[in-house]
Design a protein around this motif. Structure first.
Motif, PDB file in Angstrom:
ATOM      1  N   PRO A  98       1.301  -1.265  -0.298  1.00 45.44           N
ATOM      2  CA  PRO A  98       0.624   0.088   0.105  1.00 45.44           C
ATOM      3  C   PRO A  98       0.357   1.323   0.231  1.00 45.44           C
ATOM      4  O   PRO A  98       2.062   1.127   0.331  1.00 45.44           O
ATOM      5  CB  PRO A  98      -0.774  -0.350   1.206  1.00 45.44           C
ATOM      6  CG  PRO A  98      -0.231  -1.268   1.850  1.00 45.44           C
ATOM      7  CD  PRO A  98       0.692  -1.703   1.527  1.00 45.44           C
ATOM      8  N   GLY A  99       0.300   1.898  -0.208  1.00 47.54           N
ATOM      9  CA  GLY A  99       1.066   3.400  -0.471  1.00 47.54           C
ATOM     10  C   GLY A  99       2.107   4.312  -1.209  1.00 47.54           C
ATOM     11  O   GLY A  99       2.431   4.854  -1.392  1.00 47.54           O
ATOM     12  N   LEU A 100       1.457   3.225  -2.873  1.00 47.13           N
ATOM     13  CA  LEU A 100       2.854   2.955  -3.698  1.00 47.13           C
ATOM     14  C   LEU A 100       2.666   4.099  -4.411  1.00 47.13           C
ATOM     15  O   LEU A 100       1.306   4.919  -4.753  1.00 47.13           O
ATOM     16  CB  LEU A 100       2.975   2.219  -4.973  1.00 47.13           C
ATOM     17  CG  LEU A 100       3.196   0.558  -4.157  1.00 47.13           C
ATOM     18  CD1 LEU A 100       3.301  -0.317  -5.309  1.00 47.13           C
ATOM     19  CD2 LEU A 100       5.043   0.780  -3.393  1.00 47.13           C
ATOM     20  N   ALA A 101       3.688   5.123  -4.792  1.00 47.65           N
ATOM     21  CA  ALA A 101       3.515   6.185  -6.495  1.00 47.65           C
ATOM     22  C   ALA A 101       2.873   5.802  -7.880  1.00 47.65           C
ATOM     23  O   ALA A 101       2.481   5.993  -7.806  1.00 47.65           O
ATOM     24  CB  ALA A 101       4.140   7.596  -5.947  1.00 47.65           C
ATOM     25  N   ARG A 102       4.069   4.541  -7.935  1.00 44.39           N
ATOM     26  CA  ARG A 102       3.401   4.123  -9.462  1.00 44.39           C
ATOM     27  C   ARG A 102       3.861   2.505  -9.649  1.00 44.39           C
ATOM     28  O   ARG A 102       4.566   2.191  -8.471  1.00 44.39           O
ATOM     29  CB  ARG A 102       4.156   5.179 -10.262  1.00 44.39           C
ATOM     30  CG  ARG A 102       4.719   5.873 -10.441  1.00 44.39           C
ATOM     31  CD  ARG A 102       3.214   5.934 -11.660  1.00 44.39           C
ATOM     32  NE  ARG A 102       2.895   7.631 -12.010  1.00 44.39           N
ATOM     33  CZ  ARG A 102       2.114   8.811 -11.788  1.00 44.39           C
ATOM     34  NH1 ARG A 102       1.565   8.522 -10.357  1.00 44.39           N
ATOM     35  NH2 ARG A 102       2.117   9.763 -11.884  1.00 44.39           N
ATOM     36  N   HIS A 103       3.587   2.042  -9.418  1.00 42.00           N
ATOM     37  CA  HIS A 103       3.694   0.728  -9.928  1.00 42.00           C
ATOM     38  C   HIS A 103       3.445   0.245 -11.526  1.00 42.00           C
ATOM     39  O   HIS A 103       2.054  -0.001 -12.308  1.00 42.00           O
ATOM     40  CB  HIS A 103       2.203  -0.586  -9.564  1.00 42.00           C
ATOM     41  CG  HIS A 103       3.073  -2.188  -9.563  1.00 42.00           C
ATOM     42  ND1 HIS A 103       1.925  -2.726  -8.510  1.00 42.00           N
ATOM     43  CD2 HIS A 103       2.932  -2.394 -10.024  1.00 42.00           C
ATOM     44  CE1 HIS A 103       2.680  -4.318  -9.677  1.00 42.00           C
ATOM     45  NE2 HIS A 103       3.233  -4.153 -10.100  1.00 42.00           N
ATOM     46  N   TYR A 104       4.997   0.277 -12.166  1.00 38.82           N
ATOM     47  CA  TYR A 104       4.836  -0.305 -13.585  1.00 38.82           C
ATOM     48  C   TYR A 104       5.220  -2.081 -13.310  1.00 38.82           C
ATOM     49  O   TYR A 104       6.347  -2.294 -12.742  1.00 38.82           O
ATOM     50  CB  TYR A 104       6.158   0.209 -13.940  1.00 38.82           C
ATOM     51  CG  TYR A 104       5.858   2.155 -14.085  1.00 38.82           C
ATOM     52  CD1 TYR A 104       5.087   2.363 -14.818  1.00 38.82           C
ATOM     53  CD2 TYR A 104       6.700   2.162 -13.023  1.00 38.82           C
ATOM     54  CE1 TYR A 104       4.727   3.562 -15.445  1.00 38.82           C
ATOM     55  CE2 TYR A 104       6.406   4.044 -13.489  1.00 38.82           C
ATOM     56  CZ  TYR A 104       5.242   4.363 -14.366  1.00 38.82           C
ATOM     57  OH  TYR A 104       5.892   5.863 -14.885  1.00 38.82           O
ATOM     58  N   VAL A 105       4.614  -2.449 -14.734  1.00 37.73           N
ATOM     59  CA  VAL A 105       5.477  -3.759 -15.061  1.00 37.73           C
ATOM     60  C   VAL A 105       5.867  -3.985 -16.049  1.00 37.73           C
ATOM     61  O   VAL A 105       5.123  -3.630 -17.415  1.00 37.73           O
ATOM     62  CB  VAL A 105       3.296  -4.882 -15.097  1.00 37.73           C
ATOM     63  CG1 VAL A 105       4.093  -6.366 -14.772  1.00 37.73           C
ATOM     64  CG2 VAL A 105       2.818  -4.984 -13.660  1.00 37.73           C
ATOM     65  N   TYR A 106       6.953  -4.377 -15.990  1.00 34.47           N
ATOM     66  CA  TYR A 106       7.752  -4.313 -17.408  1.00 34.47           C
ATOM     67  C   TYR A 106       7.557  -6.193 -17.622  1.00 34.47           C
ATOM     68  O   TYR A 106       7.743  -7.320 -16.566  1.00 34.47           O
ATOM     69  CB  TYR A 106       9.136  -4.774 -16.580  1.00 34.47           C
ATOM     70  CG  TYR A 106      10.243  -3.443 -16.460  1.00 34.47           C
ATOM     71  CD1 TYR A 106      10.840  -2.842 -17.190  1.00 34.47           C
ATOM     72  CD2 TYR A 106      10.340  -2.431 -15.282  1.00 34.47           C
ATOM     73  CE1 TYR A 106      10.951  -1.362 -16.938  1.00 34.47           C
ATOM     74  CE2 TYR A 106      10.221  -1.715 -15.113  1.00 34.47           C
ATOM     75  CZ  TYR A 106      10.673  -0.666 -16.109  1.00 34.47           C
ATOM     76  OH  TYR A 106      11.619   0.331 -15.506  1.00 34.47           O
ATOM     77  N   LEU A 107       7.753  -6.334 -19.182  1.00 31.45           N
ATOM     78  CA  LEU A 107       6.850  -7.341 -19.258  1.00 31.45           C
ATOM     79  C   LEU A 107       8.538  -7.943 -19.842  1.00 31.45           C
ATOM     80  O   LEU A 107       8.950  -7.049 -21.026  1.00 31.45           O
ATOM     81  CB  LEU A 107       5.873  -6.797 -20.712  1.00 31.45           C
ATOM     82  CG  LEU A 107       4.605  -6.675 -19.894  1.00 31.45           C
ATOM     83  CD1 LEU A 107       3.250  -6.303 -21.440  1.00 31.45           C
ATOM     84  CD2 LEU A 107       4.189  -7.409 -19.020  1.00 31.45           C
ATOM     85  N   LEU A 108       8.527  -9.226 -19.661  1.00 25.23           N
ATOM     86  CA  LEU A 108       9.832  -9.846 -19.372  1.00 25.23           C
ATOM     87  C   LEU A 108       9.074 -10.959 -21.506  1.00 25.23           C
ATOM     88  O   LEU A 108       8.891 -11.879 -21.396  1.00 25.23           O
ATOM     89  CB  LEU A 108      10.846 -10.555 -19.206  1.00 25.23           C
ATOM     90  CG  LEU A 108      10.560  -9.726 -17.476  1.00 25.23           C
ATOM     91  CD1 LEU A 108      11.497 -10.525 -16.995  1.00 25.23           C
ATOM     92  CD2 LEU A 108      11.297  -8.169 -18.354  1.00 25.23           C
ATOM     93  N   LYS A 109      10.559 -11.316 -22.168  1.00 27.01           N
ATOM     94  CA  LYS A 109      10.634 -11.577 -23.783  1.00 27.01           C
ATOM     95  C   LYS A 109      10.950 -13.280 -22.882  1.00 27.01           C
ATOM     96  O   LYS A 109      10.538 -14.240 -23.502  1.00 27.01           O
ATOM     97  CB  LYS A 109      11.140 -11.286 -24.538  1.00 27.01           C
ATOM     98  CG  LYS A 109      11.165 -11.910 -25.774  1.00 27.01           C
ATOM     99  CD  LYS A 109      12.482 -11.673 -27.011  1.00 27.01           C
ATOM    100  CE  LYS A 109      11.550 -11.666 -28.158  1.00 27.01           C
ATOM    101  NZ  LYS A 109      10.693 -10.731 -29.383  1.00 27.01           N
ATOM    102  N   GLU A 110      11.930 -13.066 -22.120  1.00 26.45           N
ATOM    103  CA  GLU A 110      12.281 -14.669 -21.747  1.00 26.45           C
ATOM    104  C   GLU A 110      12.291 -14.481 -19.794  1.00 26.45           C
ATOM    105  O   GLU A 110      12.607 -13.412 -19.167  1.00 26.45           O
ATOM    106  CB  GLU A 110      13.494 -14.720 -22.279  1.00 26.45           C
ATOM    107  CG  GLU A 110      13.345 -14.880 -23.504  1.00 26.45           C
ATOM    108  CD  GLU A 110      12.576 -15.609 -24.146  1.00 26.45           C
ATOM    109  OE1 GLU A 110      12.563 -17.114 -23.105  1.00 26.45           O
ATOM    110  OE2 GLU A 110      12.624 -16.149 -25.113  1.00 26.45           O
ATOM    111  N   PRO A 111      12.343 -15.237 -19.255  1.00 26.33           N
ATOM    112  CA  PRO A 111      12.536 -15.155 -17.991  1.00 26.33           C
ATOM    113  C   PRO A 111      13.832 -15.310 -17.562  1.00 26.33           C
ATOM    114  O   PRO A 111      14.696 -15.183 -18.217  1.00 26.33           O
ATOM    115  CB  PRO A 111      12.058 -17.125 -17.459  1.00 26.33           C
ATOM    116  CG  PRO A 111      11.373 -17.639 -18.749  1.00 26.33           C
ATOM    117  CD  PRO A 111      11.520 -16.565 -19.513  1.00 26.33           C
ATOM    118  N   LEU A 112      13.887 -14.899 -16.625  1.00 26.76           N
ATOM    119  CA  LEU A 112      15.362 -14.632 -16.301  1.00 26.76           C
ATOM    120  C   LEU A 112      15.989 -15.284 -15.156  1.00 26.76           C
ATOM    121  O   LEU A 112      14.882 -15.849 -14.208  1.00 26.76           O
ATOM    122  CB  LEU A 112      15.400 -12.777 -14.754  1.00 26.76           C
ATOM    123  CG  LEU A 112      14.305 -11.776 -15.823  1.00 26.76           C
ATOM    124  CD1 LEU A 112      15.060 -11.015 -15.230  1.00 26.76           C
ATOM    125  CD2 LEU A 112      15.507 -11.482 -16.910  1.00 26.76           C
TER     126      LEU A 112
END
Length: 178
Positions: A98-112
Motif C-alpha cells: 500500500p501507498g505506492l506512487a506508481r507500479h510499473y510492470v516490465y513484460l519480459l521476453k524471456e524469464p530471468l
C-alpha cells in the motif's frame, strides 16, 4: 484458435519510430492473425492465431514489423490466460504494497535466470524496489521518486528484452481482452 496479446517495445517515440495503430492492425493481419485489435497507440495488440509457439509468433511479428517500418520492433507476447494470471498477480502485489506512487510492470521476453533476478531485486533504493515474477518485473515506486524518470531504480538494463506498462494499463487490458 488461441488469443494472444502482444506488446511492442520502443514505438511512437520521436519522429523516427512512428507506428500508428492502423498500420499495426494492417501488419498483424497481413501475417495471417485474425480478430486483431489495439489499445491506445503504445503497442498493445490482441489477436487470434493457430500458431502455438511463442518464439515463432514473436519472430513472425518482428519480421513483419521490421519489413514494414524499416526498424526493429521487439515484441513480447502472452497467451490470454498467461496475461490474466500476470494481471491478477500484479493486482495482488499492488495490494501487498500500500501507498505506492506508481507500479510499473516490465513484460519480459524471456524469464530471468536466478542470478539475474537477484541483481534486479538488488536495485532497491529509498524510491522503491523491484520484484521479479516469471516473465514480469514489477517496479514498485514510493512517493518521492522522480516522476518522469524512465528507469528510477536502474533495473531496466538488467531485464533483457522488455517493455513496460503501468498497472492501470495491465488491469484494463486484462479486463478487456482476457
Amino acid at each position: 484458435m488461441a488469443t494472444r496479446l502482444a506488446f511492442l517495445r520502443a514505438i511512437n517515440l520521436g519522429a523516427k519510430r512512428v507506428f500508428p495503430k492502423a498500420d499495426i492492425l494492417r501488419v498483424v493481419t497481413s501475417v495471417g492473425f485474425e480478430d486483431v485489435a489495439t489499445h491506445i497507440n503504445t503497442g498493445n495488440v490482441r489477436f487470434d492465431t493457430r500458431m502455438r509457439s511463442r518464439p515463432r509468433i514473436e519472430a513472425t511479428l518482428e519480421q513483419a514489423f521490421a519489413s514494414d517500418r524499416g526498424f526493429d520492433v521487439p515484441t513480447v507476447t502472452f497467451s490470454a490466460t498467461e496475461f490474466a494470471d500476470l494481471a491478477a498477480e500484479a493486482q495482488q502485489i499492488n495490494a501487498d504494497h500500500p501507498g505506492l506512487a506508481r507500479h510499473y510492470v516490465y513484460l519480459l521476453k524471456e524469464p530471468l535466470a536466478v542470478e539475474q533476478c537477484a541483481a534486479v531485486e538488488a536495485t532497491r533504493t529509498e524510491h522503491g524496489r523491484m520484484l521479479v515474477r516469471d516473465r514480469a518485473a514489477h517496479a514498485l515506486l514510493t512517493p518521492g521518486y522522480q516522476n518522469g524518470t524512465v528507469d528510477p531504480l536502474g533495473a531496466a538494463r538488467l531485464l533483457g528484452v522488455a517493455t513496460n506498462r503501468n498497472l492501470n494499463v495491465i488491469q484494463t487490458l486484462a479486463a478487456k481482452w482476457c
